[in-house]
Design an enzyme around this catalytic site. Sequence first.
Site, PDB file in Angstrom:
ATOM      1  N   ARG A  63      -3.499  -7.315  -6.136  1.00  0.00           N
ATOM      2  CA  ARG A  63      -2.313  -6.639  -5.593  1.00  0.00           C
ATOM      3  C   ARG A  63      -1.214  -6.460  -6.641  1.00  0.00           C
ATOM      4  NH1 ARG A  63       1.365  -9.312  -2.858  1.00  0.00           N
ATOM      5  NH2 ARG A  63      -0.063 -10.749  -1.801  1.00  0.00           N
ATOM      6  N   TYR A 117       5.703  18.843   2.602  1.00  0.00           N
ATOM      7  CA  TYR A 117       4.500  18.417   3.307  1.00  0.00           C
ATOM      8  C   TYR A 117       4.914  17.797   4.662  1.00  0.00           C
ATOM      9  CZ  TYR A 117       0.451  15.418   4.267  1.00  0.00           C
ATOM     10  OH  TYR A 117      -0.606  14.789   4.848  1.00  0.00           O
ATOM     11  N   ASP A 182       7.532  16.571  -5.843  1.00  0.00           N
ATOM     12  CA  ASP A 182       6.143  16.427  -5.415  1.00  0.00           C
ATOM     13  C   ASP A 182       5.356  17.526  -6.118  1.00  0.00           C
ATOM     14  OD1 ASP A 182       3.673  16.538  -4.098  1.00  0.00           O
ATOM     15  OD2 ASP A 182       4.526  15.782  -2.221  1.00  0.00           O
ATOM     16  N   LYS A 207      -5.717  14.972  -3.670  1.00  0.00           N
ATOM     17  CA  LYS A 207      -5.917  16.416  -3.743  1.00  0.00           C
ATOM     18  C   LYS A 207      -6.493  16.799  -5.111  1.00  0.00           C
ATOM     19  CE  LYS A 207      -3.866  15.947   0.233  1.00  0.00           C
ATOM     20  NZ  LYS A 207      -2.433  16.056   0.422  1.00  0.00           N
TER      21      LYS A 207
END
Length: 387
Positions: A63, A117, A182, A207
């Site tokens: 982590r 988005y 973005d 993406k």
Amino acid sequence: MLSQDSLAVHAGRNGLTELGVHAVPIDLSTTAPLPSVHDGGLAYEHMATGGTHREGQSTVYQRLWNPTVARFEEGVAVLEDTTEAVAFATGMAALSAVLLAVVATGKKHVVAVRPLYGGSDYLLASGVLGNDVTFTTPAGVHAALRPDTGLVILETPANPSLELVDIAGVAAAADGVPLLVDNTFASPVLQRPFRHGAAMVLHSATKFLGGHGDAMGGVVAAAPEWTTRLRQIRAVTGGILTPWPAYLLHRGLATLPVRVRAQQASAQKVAVALAGHGLVLRVYYPGLPECDPQRLIGTQMSGPGSLLAFEVGSAEHAERIPAAVGMITHAVSLGGIDTLIQHPAGLTHRPVAADARPHASLLRVSVGLEDPSDIVADLVQAIEATR
Ligand SMILES: *Cc1c(COP(=O)(O)O)cnc(C)c1O
């Protein structure tokens, strides 16, 4: 200095020869051997407060740090021209970490340029992470600033209307407030927002970066001022990317420039073909001159990309088309090797406030690597069969 195409292939692959391997190793360890309580404790504290792993020290716990994830991060930072990058399990985990970092500075107001988005719009509007938001246009950014504005956020090309936003213009209007761009739709192949004044560059790596529709991830590229805070938040909230998708996303970077250019060349052909079809009312594609009034293609963005949207005569017609395609898949997401079509108002932008939702007769297409004439033929038969 190598060109971006060469860097896409090689960034993040350092030290492989010393390891005696050619492919990037996947380190699945959730925990790592500790040399001593003292040294392990120092390494833990350093990384849990946002530091990067120090050569020769234990990585302590996945982590906090993972070498396979770090290689992907290095690749993204190199392609985006930033110093560092921080990778998360998804794009939304990345945006959440940014919002938590901003709210933690004590400035909880965000100015958001619409359209965004749908998931980002909804996260900001819901305020669940403690932020306030003002949605505005690029021209409205300056007037929307408040003394407690900690972030300006924009997306270009915007989702799903493919409008282009002048990054440098918004950065100037933001008056020193950090700007997050973005860059999911453009990819660093077509646009590097850091060069135009962005403080942070965000990707849904799910993406284009991965590019094959088989790995989720998110990443924020920025200077250490931000990456340190983001790693600290990632360590405590646990949103880190895991090694398997990190490997796939990193591998995707090698073919990113080639994919983006090939998909873009096809998208231009699809856009022109659709624009000339009698049942298509309007095509939204930055490669069509009327869709780039500010002439940002060639300056801010080196090409128009491979996403386009089009409107047909009615919402009913639009809703029937995705069910009628053959080779193309009716699915959300974008930027992969195969062509996808979806209805933003009904799907990705469903959570957006009704007055800001895309038109119900609009469909979005992510153009893949198939032969463009097959893509056009499939869309045309679907449009005509459902009229
Ligand atoms: C998909 C997407 C996101 C969210 O990313 P996930 O990886 O799905 O969490 C954010 N921004 C844009 C532009 C996207 O397309």
